[in-house]
Motif scaffolding. Structure first.
Motif, mmCIF file in Angstrom:
data_model
loop_
_atom_site.group_PDB
_atom_site.id
_atom_site.type_symbol
_atom_site.label_atom_id
_atom_site.label_comp_id
_atom_site.label_asym_id
_atom_site.label_seq_id
_atom_site.Cartn_x
_atom_site.Cartn_y
_atom_site.Cartn_z
ATOM 1 N N ASN A 71 0.816 -1.212 0.000
ATOM 2 C CA ASN A 71 0.000 0.000 0.000
ATOM 3 C C ASN A 71 0.855 1.269 0.000
ATOM 4 N N MET A 72 1.977 1.257 0.718
ATOM 5 C CA MET A 72 2.831 2.447 0.767
ATOM 6 C C MET A 72 3.398 2.770 -0.614
ATOM 7 N N VAL A 73 3.826 1.737 -1.332
ATOM 8 C CA VAL A 73 4.345 1.943 -2.684
ATOM 9 C C VAL A 73 3.241 2.466 -3.595
ATOM 10 N N SER A 74 2.029 1.917 -3.440
ATOM 11 C CA SER A 74 0.891 2.363 -4.235
ATOM 12 C C SER A 74 0.589 3.836 -3.985
ATOM 13 N N CYS A 75 0.667 4.256 -2.732
ATOM 14 C CA CYS A 75 0.416 5.660 -2.385
ATOM 15 C C CYS A 75 1.532 6.575 -2.902
ATOM 16 N N LEU A 76 2.780 6.109 -2.813
ATOM 17 C CA LEU A 76 3.899 6.911 -3.328
ATOM 18 C C LEU A 76 3.782 7.080 -4.841
ATOM 19 N N ARG A 77 3.298 6.051 -5.510
ATOM 20 C CA ARG A 77 3.150 6.105 -6.964
ATOM 21 C C ARG A 77 2.077 7.089 -7.391
ATOM 22 N N LEU A 78 1.149 7.359 -6.494
ATOM 23 C CA LEU A 78 0.007 8.196 -6.845
ATOM 24 C C LEU A 78 0.413 9.604 -7.272
ATOM 25 N N PHE A 79 1.390 10.214 -6.581
ATOM 26 C CA PHE A 79 1.744 11.603 -6.852
ATOM 27 C C PHE A 79 2.403 11.788 -8.221
ATOM 28 N N PRO A 80 3.477 11.040 -8.549
ATOM 29 C CA PRO A 80 4.037 11.205 -9.902
ATOM 30 C C PRO A 80 3.062 10.781 -10.987
ATOM 31 N N TYR A 81 2.270 9.746 -10.729
ATOM 32 C CA TYR A 81 1.298 9.299 -11.725
ATOM 33 C C TYR A 81 0.275 10.404 -12.004
ATOM 34 N N SER A 82 -0.267 11.013 -10.933
ATOM 35 C CA SER A 82 -1.279 12.059 -11.103
ATOM 36 C C SER A 82 -0.698 13.278 -11.810
ATOM 37 N N ALA A 83 0.517 13.673 -11.417
ATOM 38 C CA ALA A 83 1.143 14.852 -12.009
ATOM 39 C C ALA A 83 1.408 14.649 -13.503
ATOM 40 N N ILE A 84 1.955 13.488 -13.868
ATOM 41 C CA ILE A 84 2.260 13.205 -15.279
ATOM 42 C C ILE A 84 0.971 13.044 -16.083
ATOM 43 N N HIS A 85 -0.008 12.369 -15.499
ATOM 44 C CA HIS A 85 -1.288 12.170 -16.165
ATOM 45 C C HIS A 85 -1.951 13.507 -16.464
ATOM 46 N N LEU A 86 -1.982 14.409 -15.477
ATOM 47 C CA LEU A 86 -2.630 15.710 -15.637
ATOM 48 C C LEU A 86 -1.916 16.552 -16.682
ATOM 49 N N ALA A 87 -0.587 16.602 -16.604
ATOM 50 C CA ALA A 87 0.179 17.414 -17.553
ATOM 51 C C ALA A 87 0.020 16.898 -18.980
ATOM 52 N N THR A 88 0.097 15.586 -19.160
ATOM 53 C CA THR A 88 -0.046 14.989 -20.493
ATOM 54 C C THR A 88 -1.450 15.197 -21.036
ATOM 55 N N TYR A 89 -2.447 15.019 -20.185
ATOM 56 C CA TYR A 89 -3.838 15.193 -20.606
ATOM 57 C C TYR A 89 -4.086 16.616 -21.082
ATOM 58 N N LYS A 90 -3.587 17.600 -20.338
ATOM 59 C CA LYS A 90 -3.770 19.001 -20.728
ATOM 60 C C LYS A 90 -3.135 19.284 -22.082
ATOM 61 N N ASN A 91 -1.933 18.767 -22.297
ATOM 62 C CA ASN A 91 -1.239 19.007 -23.561
ATOM 63 C C ASN A 91 -1.963 18.360 -24.738
ATOM 64 N N ILE A 92 -2.468 17.137 -24.542
ATOM 65 C CA ILE A 92 -3.179 16.456 -25.625
ATOM 66 C C ILE A 92 -4.502 17.144 -25.929
ATOM 67 N N VAL A 93 -5.237 17.531 -24.888
ATOM 68 C CA VAL A 93 -6.513 18.217 -25.081
ATOM 69 C C VAL A 93 -6.298 19.551 -25.798
ATOM 70 N N HIS A 94 -5.231 20.246 -25.437
ATOM 71 C CA HIS A 94 -4.945 21.544 -26.046
ATOM 72 C C HIS A 94 -4.747 21.418 -27.561
ATOM 73 N N LEU A 95 -4.251 20.270 -28.010
ATOM 74 C CA LEU A 95 -4.021 20.063 -29.442
ATOM 75 C C LEU A 95 -5.311 19.784 -30.215
ATOM 76 N N HIS A 96 -6.376 19.373 -29.499
ATOM 77 C CA HIS A 96 -7.590 18.943 -30.175
ATOM 78 C C HIS A 96 -8.817 19.809 -29.889
ATOM 79 N N ILE A 97 -8.665 20.864 -29.127
ATOM 80 C CA ILE A 97 -9.819 21.732 -28.879
ATOM 81 C C ILE A 97 -10.098 22.588 -30.110
ATOM 82 N N ASP A 98 -11.371 22.943 -30.319
ATOM 83 C CA ASP A 98 -11.734 23.774 -31.465
ATOM 84 C C ASP A 98 -11.561 25.243 -31.134
ATOM 85 N N GLU A 99 -11.989 26.095 -32.059
ATOM 86 C CA GLU A 99 -11.788 27.538 -31.858
ATOM 87 C C GLU A 99 -12.593 28.105 -30.706
ATOM 88 N N LEU A 100 -13.620 27.354 -30.262
ATOM 89 C CA LEU A 100 -14.429 27.791 -29.122
ATOM 90 C C LEU A 100 -13.919 27.215 -27.798
#
Length: 345
Positions: A71-100
């Motif tokens: 469980n401790m390893v799972s919890c430690l993994r949560l922070f880098p996983y969440s940070a990388i997931h959020l940053a990557t998601y924002k960058n990918i979404v930014h490439l596919h949003i329309d003019e609105l």
């Protein structure tokens, strides 16, 4: 279908803290179900007699602390996983949003899948370590913590062992995304109203449904991945793996040949039971942490309720609100000084 929604009144660090705290708490509370699920997927003797009896056997053989293995390893993994997931998601979404500034839900789900794969790639060795810690007998441990596990696996099995089964994460993302999309396109029919008007309770139910359907569809890939992660000559019974195999395809073949097709869904009961308390705790803990942060930022009058502070523009970002409050304090101080000087004359 999101369980936790982004609030522009929180700073980036506060959002990450809220998600991290909620994730750690919900993972820790539901860890016994996660342990039973993974042991069922691996195929250890604990899970031969059904879901409920697994708890009894684990407790008898390894004690209560066995339910929090990894469980401790799972919890430690949560922070880098969440940070990388959020940053990557924002960058990918930014490439596919329309003019609105809009994006289709299907594209958003695909972006979430790609972001999840990227985050999994960066943190995959930690997932392997978590599986190994759960697979071993904590009374006679082969691995002693995170660093010892990483060094031992790398030294004895090579770097490839730390990424064994990663291709199944990529393959499993396809049915997972399809499951999420299948739930989403039917939400309007389920609730008889547009998704933009869903309440928090409806969003919670939607999240549980999406997770249940998506995880069920991708579960065979997850089962084979866990078997590949746990397979090691250093562990008793090769990590408890109930079939002998060489590679991913052979693992699928051997499981179906020796155990039957339904063996690919071993542990699904524990996983399904885990969904509601996990997302419930995640949602409630996030909201509790969010209230504290909003109170500290000055948007609400108490950390125990969402009652808004009178006269505060809720559209301002946290830094903008701080600047505005600083400006008001300086102006008030300046007026007081001017009044004091006028009184002297």
């Amino acid at each position: 279908m999101a369980i936790v929604k982004k609030d522009d009144r929180l700073t980036s660090s506060q959002s990450l803290l809220c998600v991290g705290f909620a994730g750690i708490f919900s993972k820790t509370v539901t860890s016994p179900l996660e342990v039973v699920k993974i042991l069922s997927q691996i195929g250890t003797f604990h899970c031969k007699r059904g879901f409920l009896h697994s708890f009894v056997l684990i407790c008898q053989n390894e004690g209560l602390r066995a339910f929090w293995k990894g469980n401790m390893v799972s919890c430690l993994r949560l922070f880098p996983y969440s940070a990388i997931h959020l940053a990557t998601y924002k960058n990918i979404v930014h490439l596919h949003i329309d003019e609105l500034g809009d994006i289709s839900q299907w594209r958003a789900i695909v972006a979430g899948g790609l972001a999840g794969i990227s985050a999994a790639l960066a943190t995959y060795p930690l997932e392997v370590v978590e599986t190994r810690l759960i697979a071993q007998n904590c009374q006679e441990p082969t691995y002693r913590g995170l660093l010892h596990s990483l060094s031992s696996i790398y030294r004895n099995e090579g770097l490839q062992a730390l990424y064994r089964g990663f291709s199944l994460t990529v393959l499993g993302a396809v049915p997972f995304s399809i499951g999420c999309y299948a739930v989403y396109v039917n939400l309007d029919k389920l609730w008889q109203e547009r998704h933009v008007r869903f309440t928090s309770l409806q969003n919670f139910i939607n999240g549980c449904l999406a997770a249940g359907v998506a995880q069920t569809l991708s579960f065979p890939f997850e089962t084979v991945k866990k078997k590949m992660q746990a397979q090691s000559l250093l562990l008793p019974h090769c990590g408890g793996v109930d079939v002998h195999f060489n590679g991913m395809i052979d693992c699928f073949r051997q499981v179906i040949k020796n155990k039957g097709v339904m063996a690919l869904w071993s542990g699904l009961t524990a996983n399904t039971v885990k969904i509601v308390p996990y997302f419930g705790l995640l949602f409630s803990c996030f909201e509790m942490c969010k209230q504290v942060c909003l109170y500290r930022n000055g948007y609400i009058i108490s950390p125990l309720s969402y009652k808004l502070t009178p006269g505060v523009d809720q559209s301002l970002g946290p830094y903008e609100l701080q600047e505005f409050k600083r400006y008001l304090r300086n102006r008030k101080s300046h007026k007081a000084q001017s009044s004091s000087i006028g009184n002297r004359w």
